[in-house]
Structures are given as C-alpha cells and as structure tokens.
Design a protein around this motif. Structure first.
Motif, mmCIF file in Angstrom:
data_model
loop_
_atom_site.group_PDB
_atom_site.id
_atom_site.type_symbol
_atom_site.label_atom_id
_atom_site.label_comp_id
_atom_site.label_asym_id
_atom_site.label_seq_id
_atom_site.Cartn_x
_atom_site.Cartn_y
_atom_site.Cartn_z
ATOM 1 N N GLY A 100 -5.958 -63.147 50.185
ATOM 2 C CA GLY A 100 -4.589 -62.913 49.584
ATOM 3 C C GLY A 100 -4.484 -62.643 48.118
ATOM 4 O O GLY A 100 -4.035 -62.393 47.216
ATOM 5 N N ARG A 101 -6.101 -62.680 47.510
ATOM 6 C CA ARG A 101 -6.162 -62.137 46.204
ATOM 7 C C ARG A 101 -6.219 -60.803 46.014
ATOM 8 O O ARG A 101 -6.076 -60.104 46.917
ATOM 9 C CB ARG A 101 -7.593 -62.882 45.576
ATOM 10 C CG ARG A 101 -7.647 -64.338 45.461
ATOM 11 C CD ARG A 101 -8.931 -64.683 45.595
ATOM 12 N NE ARG A 101 -10.006 -64.327 46.594
ATOM 13 C CZ ARG A 101 -11.089 -64.956 46.590
ATOM 14 N NH1 ARG A 101 -11.751 -65.520 45.845
ATOM 15 N NH2 ARG A 101 -12.004 -64.676 47.683
ATOM 16 N N VAL A 102 -6.434 -60.483 44.692
ATOM 17 C CA VAL A 102 -6.280 -58.934 44.556
ATOM 18 C C VAL A 102 -7.616 -58.312 44.738
ATOM 19 O O VAL A 102 -8.670 -58.725 44.247
ATOM 20 C CB VAL A 102 -5.908 -58.586 42.843
ATOM 21 C CG1 VAL A 102 -6.032 -57.256 42.489
ATOM 22 C CG2 VAL A 102 -4.291 -59.251 42.470
ATOM 23 N N LEU A 103 -7.457 -57.158 45.681
ATOM 24 C CA LEU A 103 -8.923 -56.750 45.824
ATOM 25 C C LEU A 103 -9.075 -55.250 45.324
ATOM 26 O O LEU A 103 -8.251 -54.729 45.007
ATOM 27 C CB LEU A 103 -8.792 -56.736 47.602
ATOM 28 C CG LEU A 103 -8.649 -57.806 48.288
ATOM 29 C CD1 LEU A 103 -8.579 -57.466 49.721
ATOM 30 C CD2 LEU A 103 -9.562 -58.987 47.995
ATOM 31 N N THR A 104 -10.215 -54.951 45.412
ATOM 32 C CA THR A 104 -10.762 -53.445 44.655
ATOM 33 C C THR A 104 -11.217 -52.570 45.920
ATOM 34 O O THR A 104 -12.115 -53.063 46.586
ATOM 35 C CB THR A 104 -11.788 -53.780 43.705
ATOM 36 O OG1 THR A 104 -11.309 -54.547 42.849
ATOM 37 C CG2 THR A 104 -12.000 -52.450 43.123
ATOM 38 N N LEU A 105 -10.628 -51.359 45.902
ATOM 39 C CA LEU A 105 -10.924 -50.297 46.585
ATOM 40 C C LEU A 105 -11.658 -49.347 45.987
ATOM 41 O O LEU A 105 -11.036 -48.706 44.949
ATOM 42 C CB LEU A 105 -9.723 -49.646 47.427
ATOM 43 C CG LEU A 105 -9.873 -48.349 48.181
ATOM 44 C CD1 LEU A 105 -10.939 -48.679 49.315
ATOM 45 C CD2 LEU A 105 -8.479 -47.734 48.716
ATOM 46 N N ASP A 106 -12.712 -49.232 46.152
ATOM 47 C CA ASP A 106 -13.621 -48.071 45.361
ATOM 48 C C ASP A 106 -13.716 -46.801 46.395
ATOM 49 O O ASP A 106 -14.527 -46.737 47.014
ATOM 50 C CB ASP A 106 -14.924 -48.532 45.033
ATOM 51 C CG ASP A 106 -15.524 -47.814 44.007
ATOM 52 O OD1 ASP A 106 -15.071 -46.572 43.705
ATOM 53 O OD2 ASP A 106 -16.681 -48.128 43.596
ATOM 54 N N ALA A 146 -8.739 -48.441 43.212
ATOM 55 C CA ALA A 146 -7.376 -48.953 43.176
ATOM 56 C C ALA A 146 -7.448 -50.716 43.259
ATOM 57 O O ALA A 146 -8.451 -50.823 44.052
ATOM 58 C CB ALA A 146 -6.470 -48.345 44.377
ATOM 59 N N LYS A 147 -6.595 -51.092 42.759
ATOM 60 C CA LYS A 147 -6.447 -52.700 43.086
ATOM 61 C C LYS A 147 -5.199 -52.981 43.945
ATOM 62 O O LYS A 147 -4.049 -52.289 43.597
ATOM 63 C CB LYS A 147 -6.246 -53.301 41.624
ATOM 64 C CG LYS A 147 -7.365 -53.184 40.738
ATOM 65 C CD LYS A 147 -8.539 -54.062 41.044
ATOM 66 C CE LYS A 147 -9.688 -54.150 39.951
ATOM 67 N NZ LYS A 147 -10.779 -55.032 40.374
ATOM 68 N N TRP A 148 -5.448 -53.711 44.911
ATOM 69 C CA TRP A 148 -4.240 -54.053 45.874
ATOM 70 C C TRP A 148 -4.122 -55.540 46.425
ATOM 71 O O TRP A 148 -5.363 -56.160 46.299
ATOM 72 C CB TRP A 148 -4.453 -53.054 47.045
ATOM 73 C CG TRP A 148 -5.533 -52.913 48.102
ATOM 74 C CD1 TRP A 148 -6.857 -52.727 47.630
ATOM 75 C CD2 TRP A 148 -5.925 -53.878 49.358
ATOM 76 N NE1 TRP A 148 -7.749 -53.064 48.356
ATOM 77 C CE2 TRP A 148 -7.095 -53.755 49.537
ATOM 78 C CE3 TRP A 148 -4.666 -54.431 50.046
ATOM 79 C CZ2 TRP A 148 -7.518 -54.184 50.818
ATOM 80 C CZ3 TRP A 148 -5.414 -55.126 51.203
ATOM 81 C CH2 TRP A 148 -6.709 -55.112 51.505
ATOM 82 N N ARG A 149 -3.180 -55.970 47.071
ATOM 83 C CA ARG A 149 -3.251 -57.432 47.613
ATOM 84 C C ARG A 149 -2.337 -57.110 48.653
ATOM 85 O O ARG A 149 -1.350 -56.363 48.723
ATOM 86 C CB ARG A 149 -2.800 -58.167 46.487
ATOM 87 C CG ARG A 149 -1.399 -58.018 45.959
ATOM 88 C CD ARG A 149 -1.220 -59.083 44.722
ATOM 89 N NE ARG A 149 0.234 -58.648 44.187
ATOM 90 C CZ ARG A 149 0.366 -59.193 42.938
ATOM 91 N NH1 ARG A 149 -0.328 -60.356 42.383
ATOM 92 N NH2 ARG A 149 1.695 -58.949 42.412
ATOM 93 N N ILE A 150 -2.303 -58.377 49.452
ATOM 94 C CA ILE A 150 -1.253 -58.321 50.715
ATOM 95 C C ILE A 150 -0.048 -59.069 50.230
ATOM 96 O O ILE A 150 -0.139 -60.050 49.628
ATOM 97 C CB ILE A 150 -1.941 -59.095 51.627
ATOM 98 C CG1 ILE A 150 -3.419 -58.625 52.427
ATOM 99 C CG2 ILE A 150 -1.020 -59.470 53.084
ATOM 100 C CD1 ILE A 150 -4.163 -59.367 53.330
ATOM 101 N N ILE A 151 0.969 -58.513 50.744
ATOM 102 C CA ILE A 151 2.380 -59.203 50.463
ATOM 103 C C ILE A 151 3.097 -59.607 51.529
ATOM 104 O O ILE A 151 4.115 -60.658 51.380
ATOM 105 C CB ILE A 151 3.236 -58.333 49.328
ATOM 106 C CG1 ILE A 151 3.747 -57.123 49.719
ATOM 107 C CG2 ILE A 151 2.469 -58.177 48.133
ATOM 108 C CD1 ILE A 151 4.474 -55.997 49.083
ATOM 109 N N GLU A 152 2.865 -58.584 52.684
ATOM 110 C CA GLU A 152 3.707 -59.060 53.823
ATOM 111 C C GLU A 152 2.588 -59.137 55.063
ATOM 112 O O GLU A 152 2.283 -58.106 55.394
ATOM 113 C CB GLU A 152 4.713 -58.009 54.141
ATOM 114 C CG GLU A 152 5.927 -57.776 53.342
ATOM 115 C CD GLU A 152 6.897 -59.162 53.402
ATOM 116 O OE1 GLU A 152 6.687 -59.625 54.484
ATOM 117 O OE2 GLU A 152 7.695 -59.118 52.616
#
Length: 290
Positions: free
Chosen positions: A64-70, A90-96
């Motif tokens: 559930g942490r902020v992940l990095t997509l290179d 990009a920086k992304w994370r799960i919310i739903e």
C-alpha cells in the motif's frame, strides 16, 4: 502407541492445520482483499490479525506504499512534428483495493503495464499539443500537472490506483533537431542579453543626466549663497569701517596706512621710488603723522 493416543495426535494436528488456515495478518503498510470462492467478499481488510474460513476464503495482500514506475523511453512528436525521446517515471499507490484486484488480478507488473500505457498515451497527447520550445523549457511543469490530473480521472475509477506524480527525467533530441533548437535558444538568450544591456545603458544615462542636473542646481545654489554671504560681509565691513571712521577719522587713516604699508612691503624684491616727504610716509614719522 494406543489407538486413543493416535487419534488425539491426529486431532491436534488437524486443529493446528485448521487454525493456521483460519488466521491471517495484514501489515500496516499493506492493503488486502478477502476472496470467497474466488470472488471479492471484503474489498478493504484492515491492518492486523483476522479470521477467515479455511478452504473457502483466500486473503490477497498488496503493497500500500507509494510505488515507482520507471517507464521506458518513448518517441513523441511535438505540434511542429519534431521527434524526441522522452524518459519518464511515475509515483503511484493503491487507493481502492477491490477495483485494483478486479482490474489487475492483484498483479503489480500488470498494473504497471496498464499504467505505463496510459502515461505514454497522455504524454503523446500533451506533447502533440505543444511546441518544442514549450516542452523543453517553457511549460514542462504545467504539462506534468495536466497529465497527472488527466491520468487520475481514469486510473482512480478503472484501476483503483492514484497517480501521485509524473516526471520527465530526460528529453533527448535527434541530431537533426538538436542543432537548430540549441541555435534558436542561444539566439533567444543573446537577444534577451542585448535587451537587458540596452535597458541598463538607458537607465545609466537617465541616472547620469539626473546627477548632472542636481550637481548644476547645487553649484548654482552654493554660488548664490556664497555671493549673498560675500555681499553681507562686504556690507558689514563697510558699515564697520564707516562707524570707525566716524568715531575717530585719524585712527581710521592710521589703520589704513598700516594696511597699505603691509601690502606694499610684503615682498623682498619690491622696490618703490617715493619722496620721503610724501604723504604716504606720514605715519612713519610718528603716530600723529608729524
């Protein structure tokens, strides 16, 4: 070993097995879903210890942490049809969690592939609406803000993830494009430098002219004040001389004669041919001029 002991051991092992398959733990940094017969039954498991039905329920947990997509570098075209290689992340994370599981089957690589496709599509659209100059130096920050906003409108509803930020790491221009771009940028900087120098020279001339004007005014005022003081001093001296003359004309004549002597004999090389009986030497005889 008796049959009773054997059944007790078997029962204990079975109880341990059932208990181990009935308990699960969701860490603080994780998000989880509970599947019952393969379908989502609880789409947002809270962190901590939980209970599930053995062989019926399955728990899937995700970071559930902020992940990095290179993302991989891609070639995009600007509004002038100029090509460039863009390397982004990009920086992304799960919310739903439920939406995320249904869209990606809980597979992070699949989620990254879907997100990368959307990012590349968004970058392609944003670059196609801007010129090369705007992309390289003018509006890159605004481009990233617009892209992040547009991505979230899709990913939050369709993938259950939030795009925290999108950044361009590097933009490489093809050889046929980089030369003219750098030349144009250099010419633009030179034009700005000439404009600043011209404005500075103009300001310097204005300051110098103002300083000269103030100097002229100050000198004129000083000369006026000095002449006024000199006139007042001459008037005061004349008044003092007149008063002294009126009080004692003889003393006034004596002082004036001394002044004339001092000025006449101030230099060693001065030579005067004057009759000793001249009126000029009258006070050389005595203070009465006899």
């Amino acid at each position: 070993m008796s049959g009773k002991s054997f059944f007790i051991i078997i029962g204990a092992l079975l109880a341990i097995f059932l208990l181990s398959n009935s308990l699960f733990i969701v860490q603080e940094y994780e998000r989880g879903v509970l599947l019952r017969f393969g379908k989502v039954d609880n789409a947002d498991l809270k962190p901590g210890l939980g209970i599930k039905l053995p062989f019926v329920d399955e728990v899937r947990t995700f970071d559930g942490r902020v992940l990095t997509l290179d993302a991989r570098a891609e070639r995009f075209l600007t509004v002038e049809k100029k090509s460039m290689m863009v390397d982004s992340f990009a920086k992304w994370r799960i919310i739903e969690v439920g939406t995320y599981y249904k869209a990606t089957n809980g597979e992070e690589p699949r989620a990254e592939r879907l997100l990368e496709q959307r990012i590349n599509e968004g970058l392609r659209n944003e670059f196609a609406a801007r010129s090369l100059q705007e992309v390289v130096s003018g509006e890159r920050d605004q481009l990233m803000v617009d892209l992040t906003k547009a991505l979230n409108q899709f990913t939050q509803n369709s993938l259950g993830i939030e795009v925290v930020d999108v950044r361009v790491k590097r933009i490489d221009l093809p050889t046929e494009v980089s030369g003219p771009v750098f030349s144009r940028m250099s010419a633009e900087r030179e034009r700005e430098a000439r404009e600043h120098r011209s404005k500075g020279k103009e300001q310097a001339e204005i300051i110098k002219a103002d300083a000269d004007r103030q100097r002229t005014i100050i000198e004129a005022q000083a000369y006026r004040d000095s002449e006024l003081l000199r006139g007042e001093g001459d008037a005061s001296a004349a008044a003092i001389y007149a008063e002294a003359y009126n009080r004692d004309p003889e003393f006034y004549a004596f002082v004036r004669s001394l002044t004339a002597y001092r000025k006449s004999f101030s230099g060693k090389e001065d030579i005067m041919l004057v009759d000793p009986d001249s009126e000029f030497f009258r006070y050389m005889k005595d203070s009465k001029g006899k």
